[in-house]
Design an enzyme around this catalytic site. Structure first.
Site, PDB file in Angstrom:
ATOM      1  N   ASP A  38       0.883  -1.166   0.000  1.00  0.00           N
ATOM      2  CA  ASP A  38       0.000   0.000   0.000  1.00  0.00           C
ATOM      3  C   ASP A  38       0.919   1.213   0.000  1.00  0.00           C
ATOM      4  OD1 ASP A  38      -1.774   2.175   0.872  1.00  0.00           O
ATOM      5  OD2 ASP A  38      -3.203   0.607   1.375  1.00  0.00           O
ATOM      6  N   ARG A  82     -12.262  -4.118  -7.784  1.00  0.00           N
ATOM      7  CA  ARG A  82     -12.809  -3.643  -9.056  1.00  0.00           C
ATOM      8  C   ARG A  82     -12.197  -4.486 -10.160  1.00  0.00           C
ATOM      9  NH1 ARG A  82     -16.201  -1.837  -6.494  1.00  0.00           N
ATOM     10  NH2 ARG A  82     -16.950   0.314  -6.308  1.00  0.00           N
ATOM     11  N   ASP A 142     -15.104 -11.507  -7.669  1.00  0.00           N
ATOM     12  CA  ASP A 142     -16.424 -10.946  -7.372  1.00  0.00           C
ATOM     13  C   ASP A 142     -16.724  -9.788  -8.307  1.00  0.00           C
ATOM     14  OD1 ASP A 142     -18.835 -10.709  -5.759  1.00  0.00           O
ATOM     15  OD2 ASP A 142     -17.971  -8.842  -4.998  1.00  0.00           O
ATOM     16  N   GLU A 193     -18.024  -5.923 -16.330  1.00  0.00           N
ATOM     17  CA  GLU A 193     -19.208  -6.434 -15.632  1.00  0.00           C
ATOM     18  C   GLU A 193     -20.461  -5.598 -15.829  1.00  0.00           C
ATOM     19  OE1 GLU A 193     -17.816  -6.125 -11.496  1.00  0.00           O
ATOM     20  OE2 GLU A 193     -19.344  -4.594 -11.167  1.00  0.00           O
ATOM     21  N   HIS A 247     -20.535  -9.376  -8.063  1.00  0.00           N
ATOM     22  CA  HIS A 247     -20.349  -8.152  -7.265  1.00  0.00           C
ATOM     23  C   HIS A 247     -21.252  -8.202  -6.020  1.00  0.00           C
ATOM     24  CE1 HIS A 247     -18.684  -3.863  -7.759  1.00  0.00           C
ATOM     25  NE2 HIS A 247     -18.949  -4.074  -6.480  1.00  0.00           N
TER      26      HIS A 247
END
Ligand code: NAD
Length: 345
Positions: A175, A232, A256, A261, A293
């Site tokens: 990060d 995402r 997911d 999408e 999602h």
């Protein structure tokens, strides 16, 4: 009374939002099943604002059409905001979002997907439905002692790290803004990719993170590494992932979210001939698990989303400080104008 056009409505949205509105007559929603895009923006005519979601197309044309129809506010009922043209919105329409709502919902779903994919529970479930009690091909591995790489250690990433520590895994993290006291070792993205048995994505989609999982990063990965994406879709180059899965370069993927999408997810397409060959091929593989999602979908998260969205709307019309406003000016390093103006413009 303020009226807001509520786009891409699903039954669970209406239920959770109406539940929160039962003690107020300050706000009402006009519910539309359509997604917000340049063509449907006109449906908000006569309303004071709109409520939108992750797969709405909030580009410059949509914003212009909303603005020309008197819309002052876009209240996003989600945390991600990669689908909005902030430059176009700045100075015209205020954009608010729900920065946090049950990070547990997404972190727990990511773990659920990992356990399902690794232990092949999806395949076992289908087999026993057909009275096939064979175990062949269902071998998984212990999570205990394995290395997991977490990209993005914000609210969701931190909860995910906590759960992984509970499993006795070694946690690596990447990060640009590391968190102190997180039980994880921060390393570079390349190190994370090369050392992890499992990689889970918890960063936002930005121009820096688009395709953070690509041909190069996949080549660095251990053979049989598992990739989990609950953030995402466009964080992963899907074509590169498909090639890596076909050549058995990676061990599996739990998705997911998917980069294309928006036309498919959240809808029943079971009667449709799917034109997306990459998605169709991914779905055909036994070591790929796709959910639609769904990671946010818990009662607690829905309640949190409705509460914060409604509070954001009230604060906007009551001219209160808009802490949940996001804008082009701030994201370009222009400094926050909320200190003296309470809002971004
Ligand atoms: P957050 O803002 O709390 O955390 C995001 C973290 O990503 C921050 O720590 C940030 O520093 C980090 N980051 C920024 N750029 C990075 C980069 N280049 N590389 C690595 N890390 C980077 O957000 P959150 O609430 O934890 O949510 C994370 C993401 O999860 C959201 O952006 C959204 O896309 C996704 N999400 C998905 C669902 C779902 O239902 N699938 C629901 C909610 C959120």
């Amino acid at each position: 009374m303020k009226t807001l056009a509520f786009y891409d409505t699903k039954p669970y949205d209406k239920q959770s939002f109406e539940q929160q509105l039962k003690d107020t007559d300050e706000i009402r929603f006009k519910y539309f099943e359509n997604k917000l895009n340049p063509d449907t923006a006109i449906m908000a005519k006569g309303c004071d604002g709109v409520v939108a979601f992750v797969n709405d197309t909030i580009d410059a044309r949509t914003i212009e059409n909303l603005y020309n129809n008197g819309i002052q506010l876009i209240a996003m009922r989600c945390s991600g905001y990669n689908n909005i043209d902030f430059k176009a919105a700045y100075g015209k329409i205020h954009v608010l979002r729900v920065p946090a709502y049950s990070p547990y919902a997404v972190a727990e779903h990511a773990i659920g997907m990992l356990l399902t994919l690794n232990r092949k529970i999806h395949r076992g479930y289908n087999r026993t439905k057909d009275f096939n009690f064979s175990l062949s091909g269902l071998t998984g591995f212990d999570l205990h002692g394995k290395t997991i790489g977490v990209i993005g250690t914000g609210k969701i990433g931190q909860k995910f790290v906590d759960i992984c520590n509970g499993f006795g895994m070694k946690v690596l993290a990447y990060d640009p803004y590391p968190v102190e006291n997180l039980k994880a070792e921060y390393v570079s993205v390349d190190e994370l990719c090369s050392q992890s048995d499992i990689i889970s994505l918890h960063c936002p989609l930005t121009k820096d993170t688009k395709y953070i999982i690509n041909d190069h990063s996949i080549k660095l990965m251990k053979e049989n590494a598992i990739i989990i994406n609950t953030s995402r879709g466009a964080l992963i180059d899907s074509e590169a992932l498909l090639e890596a899965l076909k050549s058995k370069r990676v061990g599996g993927a739990a998705l997911d979210v998917y980069e294309e999408e928006s036309e498919l997810f959240f809808e029943d397409n079971s009667d449709t001939i799917i034109q997306d060959d990459v998605l169709a091929r991914l779905l055909s593989l036994p070591n790929v698990l796709v959910t639609s999602h769904q990671a946010f979908l818990t009662n607690e998260a829905l309640e949190g989303i409705a509460k914060v969205t409604i509070q954001n709307i009230k604060d906007f019309f009551d001219e209160k400080r808009l802490d949940n406003e996001i804008c082009y000016h701030c994201t370009k390093g222009g400094g926050c104008k909320k200190e003296h103006k309470l809002r971004c413009f």
